[in-house]
Design a protein around this motif. Structure first.
Motif, PDB file in Angstrom:
ATOM      1  N   TRP A  81     -13.645  14.959   4.545  1.00  0.00           N
ATOM      2  CA  TRP A  81     -13.128  15.480   3.350  1.00  0.00           C
ATOM      3  C   TRP A  81     -11.643  14.997   3.126  1.00  0.00           C
ATOM      4  N   HIS A  82     -10.922  14.763   4.333  1.00  0.00           N
ATOM      5  CA  HIS A  82      -9.647  14.163   3.958  1.00  0.00           C
ATOM      6  C   HIS A  82      -9.593  12.607   3.522  1.00  0.00           C
ATOM      7  N   HIS A  83     -10.737  12.297   3.617  1.00  0.00           N
ATOM      8  CA  HIS A  83     -10.943  10.808   3.017  1.00  0.00           C
ATOM      9  C   HIS A  83     -11.443  10.924   1.884  1.00  0.00           C
ATOM     10  N   GLU A 126     -12.614  13.490  -4.072  1.00  0.00           N
ATOM     11  CA  GLU A 126     -12.462  14.816  -4.846  1.00  0.00           C
ATOM     12  C   GLU A 126     -11.304  15.287  -5.184  1.00  0.00           C
ATOM     13  N   GLU A 127     -10.963  15.715  -6.089  1.00  0.00           N
ATOM     14  CA  GLU A 127      -9.751  16.461  -6.841  1.00  0.00           C
ATOM     15  C   GLU A 127      -9.333  17.414  -5.719  1.00  0.00           C
ATOM     16  N   GLU A 128     -10.313  18.577  -5.480  1.00  0.00           N
ATOM     17  CA  GLU A 128     -10.129  19.535  -4.546  1.00  0.00           C
ATOM     18  C   GLU A 128      -9.733  19.316  -3.229  1.00  0.00           C
ATOM     19  N   ALA A 129     -10.055  18.330  -2.715  1.00  0.00           N
ATOM     20  CA  ALA A 129      -9.886  17.763  -1.400  1.00  0.00           C
ATOM     21  C   ALA A 129      -8.619  17.005  -1.101  1.00  0.00           C
ATOM     22  N   ILE A 130      -7.978  16.590  -2.153  1.00  0.00           N
ATOM     23  CA  ILE A 130      -6.630  16.086  -1.939  1.00  0.00           C
ATOM     24  C   ILE A 130      -5.515  16.724  -1.371  1.00  0.00           C
ATOM     25  N   ASP A 131      -4.999  16.147  -0.361  1.00  0.00           N
ATOM     26  CA  ASP A 131      -3.885  16.646   0.452  1.00  0.00           C
ATOM     27  C   ASP A 131      -4.462  17.944   1.445  1.00  0.00           C
ATOM     28  N   LYS A 132      -5.629  17.730   1.747  1.00  0.00           N
ATOM     29  CA  LYS A 132      -6.115  18.984   2.580  1.00  0.00           C
ATOM     30  C   LYS A 132      -6.687  18.130   3.980  1.00  0.00           C
ATOM     31  N   ASN A 133      -6.873  19.245   4.935  1.00  0.00           N
ATOM     32  CA  ASN A 133      -7.239  18.761   6.260  1.00  0.00           C
ATOM     33  C   ASN A 133      -6.445  17.577   7.083  1.00  0.00           C
ATOM     34  N   PHE A 134      -5.209  17.956   7.358  1.00  0.00           N
ATOM     35  CA  PHE A 134      -4.263  17.097   7.896  1.00  0.00           C
ATOM     36  C   PHE A 134      -4.749  17.142   9.489  1.00  0.00           C
TER      37      PHE A 134
END
Ligand SMILES: [Zn+2]
Ligand SMILES: [Zn+2]
Length: 255
Positions: free
Chosen positions: A195-197, A200-208
């Motif tokens: 999801w980090h890759h 989708e809009e809602e996954a941007i800047d998530k799961n670092f």
């Protein structure tokens, strides 16, 4: 440290790669994804073999120079600490550091420049994680390896770090349909990292997170939707797909 430890590390990495490739063939997340996909040559030859080798030499010489001037050069802080405790200690510190540095890379345009190559692959698999700009590698690995050596940790710690980084890096990018359940709240895997890759809009800047998913859960950046699959991966804008193109893209003038 004897060369046999290095040989064991190499064998673990190769064995890990083979097992993950087997897992991708047997239990694929994205069905029909090819082993020799577009960009395979760039990721394997240019990034994994050539760039890693050159980066390793540069990092070793930076750390050697630092060692000459280090005020700690005659001191060892870990003489009485068991090697496994040293390994866990550096594992936790590095993982915490990389979570925050990764987050900063997505926030600051100057740092995003050296990180976007990692997001450029349109197919996420065991090899795609190797795609990282050499400046990003030099910064992170010098920051992570230098304290191990300068503070006098056991040489095995550096080898443990190199081995686990390589295997875990392949695992979190793998196209294996892993379902680790509640374990994913602690140990990071492909379920969250893909999801980090994602585009989708809602996954941007998530799961670092890299190895421990706990940082994302603690600091509010976790995205782990049930029963949902990313549709597209990679950068949306035009981004060079060759190693040389990506190497120099960092220095391009942008408005
Ligand atoms: Zn990222
Ligand atoms: Zn990644």
């Amino acid at each position: 440290m004897s060369g046999s430890y290095q040989f064991i590390s190499f064998c673990i990495i190769v064995l890990g790669a083979l097992l993950i490739i087997y897992g991708e063939r047997k239990f694929p997340y994205v069905k029909g994804q090819k082993l020799f996909r577009k960009g395979f040559f760039e990721d394997f030859v240019s990034y994994t073999v050539i760039q890693s080798y050159i980066a390793g030499l540069i990092i070793a010489s930076i750390i050697n120079s630092l060692q000459k001037y280090s005020i700690f050069r005659d001191v060892s802080f870990f003489t009485n600490t068991a090697i496994w405790i040293q390994c866990i200690l550096f594992f936790l510190i590095h993982d915490f550091y990389i979570y925050w540095f990764h987050r900063l890379q997505h926030k600051l345009p100057i740092l995003w420049r050296i990180h976007e190559a990692h997001h450029s692959s349109h197919e996420v698999d065991w090899l795609s994680g190797s795609r990282s700009h050499i400046i990003e590698i030099l910064v992170n690995q010098t920051v992570e390896f230098a304290p191990i050596i300068l503070l006098g940790a056991a040489p095995e710690v550096a080898l443990f770090k190199g081995t686990i980084d390589a295997v875990w890096g392949m695992y979190i990018h793998s196209n294996i349909d892993v379902k680790s359940g509640k374990l994913q709240y602690v140990f990071n895997g492909p379920e969250m990292h893909r999801w980090h890759h994602a585009n989708e809009e809602e996954a941007i800047d998530k799961n670092f997170s890299t190895k421990l998913a706990i940082w994302d859960w603690i600091f509010g950046t976790a995205y782990f939707p049930p029963n949902k699959q990313p549709i597209k991966y990679g950068l949306t804008k035009n981004y060079p797909q060759t190693f040389i193109g990506q190497l120099f893209h960092v220095f391009r003038y942008r408005q």
